[in-house]
Design a protein around this motif. Structure first.
Motif, PDB file in Angstrom:
ATOM      1  N   THR A  98      49.925  30.156  28.925  1.00  0.00           N
ATOM      2  CA  THR A  98      49.920  31.191  29.955  1.00  0.00           C
ATOM      3  C   THR A  98      49.781  30.521  31.320  1.00  0.00           C
ATOM      4  N   ASP A  99      50.393  31.127  32.294  1.00  0.00           N
ATOM      5  CA  ASP A  99      50.304  30.586  33.654  1.00  0.00           C
ATOM      6  C   ASP A  99      48.920  30.869  34.223  1.00  0.00           C
ATOM      7  N   LEU A 100      48.421  29.896  34.944  1.00  0.00           N
ATOM      8  CA  LEU A 100      47.109  30.068  35.547  1.00  0.00           C
ATOM      9  C   LEU A 100      47.183  30.623  36.972  1.00  0.00           C
ATOM     10  N   TRP A 101      48.352  30.605  37.592  1.00  0.00           N
ATOM     11  CA  TRP A 101      48.409  31.003  38.996  1.00  0.00           C
ATOM     12  C   TRP A 101      48.101  32.480  39.237  1.00  0.00           C
ATOM     13  N   PRO A 102      48.455  33.436  38.346  1.00  0.00           N
ATOM     14  CA  PRO A 102      48.097  34.834  38.673  1.00  0.00           C
ATOM     15  C   PRO A 102      46.587  35.077  38.786  1.00  0.00           C
ATOM     16  N   PRO A 103      45.768  34.587  37.826  1.00  0.00           N
ATOM     17  CA  PRO A 103      44.329  34.811  38.023  1.00  0.00           C
ATOM     18  C   PRO A 103      43.769  34.095  39.250  1.00  0.00           C
ATOM     19  N   PHE A 104      44.287  32.875  39.508  1.00  0.00           N
ATOM     20  CA  PHE A 104      43.817  32.150  40.688  1.00  0.00           C
ATOM     21  C   PHE A 104      44.250  32.833  41.983  1.00  0.00           C
ATOM     22  N   TRP A 123      44.647  36.100  42.353  1.00  0.00           N
ATOM     23  CA  TRP A 123      43.733  37.242  42.520  1.00  0.00           C
ATOM     24  C   TRP A 123      42.371  36.782  43.013  1.00  0.00           C
ATOM     25  N   LEU A 124      41.896  35.681  42.472  1.00  0.00           N
ATOM     26  CA  LEU A 124      40.611  35.152  42.901  1.00  0.00           C
ATOM     27  C   LEU A 124      40.644  34.757  44.378  1.00  0.00           C
ATOM     28  N   ALA A 125      41.733  34.086  44.800  1.00  0.00           N
ATOM     29  CA  ALA A 125      41.861  33.685  46.200  1.00  0.00           C
ATOM     30  C   ALA A 125      41.926  34.903  47.116  1.00  0.00           C
ATOM     31  N   ALA A 126      42.660  35.940  46.706  1.00  0.00           N
ATOM     32  CA  ALA A 126      42.752  37.159  47.532  1.00  0.00           C
ATOM     33  C   ALA A 126      41.390  37.834  47.655  1.00  0.00           C
ATOM     34  N   CYS A 127      40.644  37.901  46.558  1.00  0.00           N
ATOM     35  CA  CYS A 127      39.305  38.514  46.612  1.00  0.00           C
ATOM     36  C   CYS A 127      38.365  37.698  47.485  1.00  0.00           C
ATOM     37  N   LEU A 128      38.437  36.366  47.357  1.00  0.00           N
ATOM     38  CA  LEU A 128      37.587  35.519  48.186  1.00  0.00           C
ATOM     39  C   LEU A 128      37.957  35.648  49.666  1.00  0.00           C
ATOM     40  N   PHE A 129      39.252  35.744  49.965  1.00  0.00           N
ATOM     41  CA  PHE A 129      39.697  35.904  51.354  1.00  0.00           C
ATOM     42  C   PHE A 129      39.177  37.216  51.940  1.00  0.00           C
TER      43      PHE A 129
END
Length: 193
Positions: free
Chosen positions: A40-46, A48-54
């Motif tokens: 599975t690709d890891l970029w979608p969860p990362f 979402w995490l980056a958007a929430c942190l931003f």
């Protein structure tokens, strides 16, 4: 190619779970079986995490929650739910009055700094000059003396005397700059000769 497991029992007829699990080979490896795997690709969860942190970072920097006020509001809501009367807060009105006073002071300071000052009386009416001492001193009981000037001094009425125009700050600054450049050129010429 599976294997059937049977329960092992104790002497009193109860199931012996420990012996049953110990005799079973649940992690056997058969050469015919391939272990299941998926990628599975890891970029979608990362992402979402980056958007929430931003968004959290922006909220922390831009929004300053007043926790004391929120606590008071929750307390007031609880008091209202219990059917009691909530007393109005005087702090809010005091803050508003203080802010209004600050803004009024700022406006007054701005108004004073850009205040219009009338030109001297001589500039308004060149026909009359007021003869009054500026720094106090003895004055006549009648008040200041007003003497009419000669019509020859008024522009266009007689021989014009050109008064030297007062040099502006910019002109003086430009002359000083030119003088510095001339001095540098002279020093440069002395150094070369």
């Amino acid at each position: 190619d599976g294997k059937v497991l049977s329960w092992k029992f104790q002497k009193d007829g109860r199931i012996d779970l420990d012996r049953t699990l110990n005799e079973a080979d649940v992690f056997r490896r058969d050469p015919k079986l391939t272990p299941p795997s998926s990628f599975t690709d890891l970029w979608p969860p990362f992402l979402w995490l980056a958007a929430c942190l931003f968004l959290g970072d922006v909220a922390v920097r831009r929004v300053s929650p007043d926790f004391d006020r929120m606590k008071r509001n929750l307390n007031d809501a609880w008091v209202k739910l219990r059917g009691r009367e909530v007393a109005p807060r005087t702090e809010y009105m005091e803050k508003l009055k203080g802010r209004k006073a600050e803004v009024t002071d700022q406006l007054d300071r701005a108004r004073i700094s850009t205040r219009y000052e009338a030109p001297p009386v001589e500039m308004l009416n060149p026909e009359f000059i007021v003869d009054e001492p500026l720094l106090g001193g003895a004055t006549s009981p009648e008040g200041p003396k007003i003497t009419p000037t000669r019509s020859a001094n008024r522009p266009g009425m007689g021989p014009d005397k050109k008064e030297p125009a007062q040099e502006s700050y910019t002109n003086r600054l430009l002359k000083a700059k030119n003088k510095v450049w001339e001095d540098r050129e002279k020093e440069k010429d002395k150094g070369n000769s």
